[in-house]
Scaffold this motif. Structure first.
Motif, short mmCIF file in Angstrom:
data_model
loop_
_atom_site.label_atom_id
_atom_site.label_comp_id
_atom_site.label_asym_id
_atom_site.label_seq_id
_atom_site.Cartn_x
_atom_site.Cartn_y
_atom_site.Cartn_z
N LEU B 20 56.60 23.03 48.95
CA LEU B 20 55.41 24.03 49.14
C LEU B 20 55.78 25.59 49.55
CD1 LEU B 20 52.68 21.96 50.85
CD2 LEU B 20 52.78 22.73 48.59
N ALA B 21 54.98 26.54 49.60
CA ALA B 21 55.75 27.82 49.90
C ALA B 21 55.94 28.13 51.30
CB ALA B 21 54.68 28.76 49.56
N ASN B 22 54.98 27.05 52.18
CA ASN B 22 55.03 27.11 53.73
C ASN B 22 56.42 26.35 54.14
OD1 ASN B 22 54.18 24.64 53.41
ND2 ASN B 22 52.33 25.08 53.99
N GLY B 23 57.05 25.77 53.15
CA GLY B 23 58.11 25.09 53.71
C GLY B 23 57.99 23.49 53.70
N GLY B 24 56.79 23.15 53.67
CA GLY B 24 56.39 21.86 53.60
C GLY B 24 56.43 21.05 52.32
N ARG B 25 56.02 19.87 51.99
CA ARG B 25 56.27 19.16 50.91
C ARG B 25 54.99 18.34 50.56
NH1 ARG B 25 59.96 18.26 47.47
NH2 ARG B 25 60.25 16.14 46.27
N PHE B 26 54.60 18.62 49.30
CA PHE B 26 53.49 17.98 48.76
C PHE B 26 54.08 16.74 47.84
CE2 PHE B 26 50.08 17.37 45.53
CZ PHE B 26 49.09 17.11 46.55
N ILE B 44 44.74 7.56 31.05
CA ILE B 44 44.96 7.37 32.54
C ILE B 44 43.76 8.20 33.23
CG2 ILE B 44 46.55 8.28 34.11
CD1 ILE B 44 48.71 8.00 32.12
N VAL B 45 43.22 7.24 34.05
CA VAL B 45 41.88 8.06 34.48
C VAL B 45 42.04 8.24 35.94
CG1 VAL B 45 39.49 8.11 34.78
CG2 VAL B 45 40.52 6.96 32.88
N GLY B 46 41.65 9.20 36.65
CA GLY B 46 41.51 9.49 38.01
C GLY B 46 40.87 10.58 38.54
N PRO B 47 40.55 10.92 39.61
CA PRO B 47 39.85 11.87 40.27
C PRO B 47 40.63 13.32 39.88
CG PRO B 47 40.56 10.67 42.18
CD PRO B 47 40.89 9.92 40.66
N THR B 48 39.89 14.30 40.11
CA THR B 48 40.67 15.61 39.90
C THR B 48 41.77 15.61 41.08
OG1 THR B 48 38.67 16.63 39.06
CG2 THR B 48 40.12 18.10 39.83
N GLY B 49 42.79 16.40 40.52
CA GLY B 49 44.02 16.63 41.24
C GLY B 49 44.77 15.38 41.95
N CYS B 50 44.90 14.11 41.21
CA CYS B 50 45.23 12.81 41.28
C CYS B 50 46.94 13.04 40.85
CB CYS B 50 44.81 11.71 40.94
SG CYS B 50 44.85 11.31 39.40
N GLY B 51 47.22 13.92 40.26
CA GLY B 51 48.52 13.98 39.61
C GLY B 51 48.85 13.28 38.44
N PRO B 271 42.35 23.05 52.56
CA PRO B 271 42.86 24.11 51.80
C PRO B 271 43.69 23.82 50.64
CG PRO B 271 43.90 24.41 53.97
CD PRO B 271 42.91 23.16 54.07
N ALA B 272 44.57 22.95 51.02
CA ALA B 272 45.64 22.48 50.05
C ALA B 272 44.94 21.19 49.16
CB ALA B 272 47.00 22.13 50.53
N ALA B 273 45.92 20.54 48.19
CA ALA B 273 45.46 19.43 47.45
C ALA B 273 45.18 19.90 45.91
CB ALA B 273 44.66 18.54 47.94
#
Lengths: 258, 273
Positions: B20-26, B44-51, B271-273
Motif C-alpha cells: 500500500l501507499a502508506n507502507g502497509g500491506r494488503f 467464482i462468486v463472492g462479495p464485492t472486493g473479495c479478490g 476506509p480501505a478494502a
C-alpha cells in the motif's frame, strides 16, 4: 441551429462592425472623423488597400512566406514533440530528471528568443521557423506525454491478452492514443505556428505578413496596418477551417464530440 | 474433474498481496487452491472486493502471485497466458478501431493476413449478431453491443481457456440474460474451459458446471464448491424457475450470506478494502 441562419448572423456581425467603423470615420456622429480616421483608418481605404494588394499580386508572395514558415514550424515542432513525448512517457526516470528543465523552458516567453534566433539563423525564414517550433513543440510534447500516460489500463491489458508484443502495442495502442491527443490540440498548435511566424517577421525580416504590418507601422500608415491585420485574420480563418476538416476525418472514432 | 493432470488452470497455494501507499500491506487473497478442468465452466462468486478478479488476473498472467504456483494445461505460467482469452468488466475495445478492426486485430497480430482476418472477423460479428455494425466505432455502440464485440474479439482467437471478469456486470437485466444465452450458445460449440467471475449467484448457477464461493476480503479464500447438476442446453431465463435451481440457490446462499454480511460490516466504516 440552421447553418444558413448561423452564417448570416456571423456575417451580420462583420457588416455591423464595418458600418459603425465607416460612420465613425466618415461622419460626425462619434466625433471628428479626421481624428478617428487618423487613429483607426477607414474601412473604405482599408478594403481598397487589400484589393490593391491582391489584384497587384504582391500579397501572395508575403502570404506564401508566412505560410511556409508556419507549415515548417508546425511539422518540425510536431515531429519533435511526438518523438520526445513518447520517449519521456516510456522512460519515467528521464522524465523525472528533465521535468524542471522542460517546465522552465516552456515558461520562457518566446519573444525574448527572437533576437537570439535572428543571430543564429539570420533574418531569413529559419529564425521564424525556430520561433514557431519552440511554441508548437511544447504543446505537442505535453499532449503526447499525456496521451501515452493515460492509455486505459484495461485497453492495454486487453491488447496484451490478444497477443500483442511491445512493438504492436506501440503501433496499435500507444500511437493512436497519443495521436488522438495531438489531433485534439491541432487548433492550438497550428495557431501557435502562425503566431511564431508572424511575431518573428514582425521583429526582423524582409518578407511576410508580420513584415508588412511592421513596415506600415513604421511610417504611421494606419490603413496599411489594418489591411495587414485583416489579411492575417482571413489567413488564420482559412488555416483553421482546413484544420477542422482534417480533424473531423482523423477523429471520426470519437463520434459527435470530435 | 478437479483432479487429474489435464486441468486447464491449477492454482496451488496462491497468495496475492499488494504494497500500500502508506507502507502497509494488503493481503487480498490467502493461500488458495483451485483447479478448473478442461471443458469445465466454473463460476467464482463472492462479495464485492473479495479478490476474485485478482485471481483471474493471476490465471491470465497479468499479475504475479506473491506465493504459490500457477499451471496452465500442466505447464507453469511465467508470462502472459497465451492460451487464454480474457473478457474484461470495463470497456476494453480500442476506441480508435471499428468493430471489425477490433475483432480482426487478435488474428492480425498473430500473423494472419489482414484480408483473411477481416473475413473471419465479419463472420464472428455475424455470429454475435452484429453483422450490420462492422464499421461502427465502439463509441457508437451500446454497452451490450460493445460486449458482443468483446466476445467476438476474444473468441476469434480460439483460446483454450476463457477468463471472464463480471463481463455482463454493467448491463441491464434483460441484456444480461440475452448475453448469457449467447455465451452459452457459443460455448457449447467447443466447450472451452471457463473461469467466470461474478457477484450474481443467479447468473453463476444458470451458466456454470461448478460454483466456487469466496469469502469476503482481506485474506479471502474459497469457502464452498458446489456442482451444478442442471442439464444442458439451458435457457438462462427459464432455468431460474426450475425447482432444482432454487434448491441449489438456497444452499449456496446459506453459505454465502454470512460472508456478504461480513463484507458489508467491514466496508461500511473502514476506509480501505
Amino acid at each position: 441551429m440552421n447553418r444558413g441562419i448561423l452564417l448570416s448572423l456571423q456575417i451580420l456581425v462583420a457588416a455591423a462592425t464595418l458600418v459603425v467603423w465607416y460612420l465613425a470615420s466618415a461622419t460626425t456622429i462619434f466625433g471628428d472623423p479626421k481624428t478617428i480616421a487618423f487613429f483607426f483608418g477607414d474601412p473604405v481605404s482599408v478594403i481598397k488597400r487589400i484589393w490593391v494588394w491582391f489584384s497587384g499580386g504582391t500579397i501572395w508572395y508575403h502570404l506564401g512566406i508566412t505560410l511556409t514558415e508556419a507549415v515548417l514550424a508546425f511539422v518540425i515542432g510536431a515531429v519533435g514533440g511526438v518523438v520526445f513525448g513518447f520517449w519521456f512517457a516510456r522512460k519515467p526516470l528521464l522524465a523525472a530528471v528533465f521535468d524542471p528543465y522542460v517546465k522552465a523552458a516552456n515558461a520562457l516567453p518566446r519573444v525574448v528568443l527572437a533576437p537570439i534566433f535572428a543571430l543564429w539563423f539570420g533574418l531569413g525564414i529559419w529564425s521564424k521557423v525556430a520561433l514557431g517550433v519552440t511554441l508548437v513543440f511544447f504543446i505537442v510534447f505535453f499532449n503526447v506525454y499525456q496521451g501515452v500516460k493515460e492509455v486505459s489500463p484495461t485497453v492495454l491489458n486487453n491488447a496484451r491478452m490478444l497477443g500483442m508484443n511491445e512493438r504492436q502495442l506501440l503501433r496499435h495502442i500507444y500511437m493512436p492514443s497519443a495521436l488522438s491527443w495531438v489531433f485534439s490540440s491541432l487548433h492550438t498548435s497550428v495557431g501557435f505556428a502562425v503566431v511564431g511566424a508572424v511575431v518573428g517577421e514582425y521583429l526582423g525580416s524582409a518578407a511576410g505578413l508580420g513584415y508588412l504590418i511592421h513596415q506600415a507601422e513604421g511610417v504611421f500608415d494606419v490603413v496599411g496596418v489594418f489591411a495587414g491585420m485583416f489579411v492575417l485574420m482571413g489567413f488564420v480563418l482559412v488555416v483553421d477551417g482546413i484544420v477542422t476538416v482534417v480533424e473531423r476525418r482523423l477523429l471520426a472514432w470519437r463520434g459527435g464530440n470530435g | 474433474m478437479a483432479e487429474g493432470s489435464s486441468a486447464a488452470v491449477r492454482l496451488r497455494g496462491v497468495e496475492i498481496g499488494f504494497d500500500l501507499a502508506n507502507g502497509g500491506r494488503f493481503d487480498a487473497v490467502a493461500a488458495t487452491d483451485l483447479a478448473v478442468g478442461d471443458h469445465e465452466f466454473v463460476a467464482i462468486v463472492g462479495p464485492t472486493g473479495c479478490g476474485k478478479s485478482t485471481l483471474l488476473n493471476v490465471a491470465a498472467g497479468l499479475l504475479k502471485p506473491s506465493a504459490g504456483t500457477v499451471e496452465i494445461f500442466g505447464r507453469p505460467l511465467n508470462d502472459i497466458n497465451r492460451q487464454a482469452g480474457y473478457l474484461f468488466q470495463q470497456d476494453a475495445l480500442m476506441p480508435w478501431k471499428t468493430a471489425i478492426e477490433n475483432v480482426a486485430i487478435g488474428l492480425e497480430v498473430a500473423g494472419v493476413r489482414s484480408r483473411e482476418a477481416r473475413e473471419r472477423a465479419r463472420e464472428w460479428l455475424a455470429r454475435v449478431g452484429l453483422g450490420a455494425f462492422a464499421d461502427r466505432y465502439p463509441q457508437m455502440l451500446s454497452g451490450g453491443q460493445r460486449k458482443r464485440v468483446g466476445l467476438a474479439q476474444v473468441l476469434i482467437r480460439d483460446p483454450k481457456l476463457l477468463l471472464m471478469d463480471e463481463p455482463f456486470g454493467p448491463l441491464d437485466a434483460q441484456t444480461r440474460l440475452i448475453m448469457g444465452d449467447l455465451l452459452l450458445k457459443l460455448w457449447s460449440e467447443d466447450r472451452k474451459a471457463v473461469m467466470f467471475v461474478t457477484h450474481d449467484l443467479d447468473e453463476a448457477i444458470a451458466l456454470s458446471d461448478r460454483v466456487v464461493i469466496m469469502s469476503a476480503g482481506p485474506q479471502s479464500r474459497i469457502i464452498g464448491d458446489f456442482a451444478v447438476p442442471l442439464e444442458r442446453p439451458r435457457d438462462v431465463g427459464e432455468i431460474r424457475h426450475d425447482p432444482r435451481f432454487n434448491a441449489l440457490h438456497r444452499e449456496i446462499w446459506d453459505a454465502l450470506r454470512d460472508q456478504v454480511m461480513a463484507a458489508y460490516r467491514d466496508t461500511s466504516g473502514a476506509p480501505a478494502a
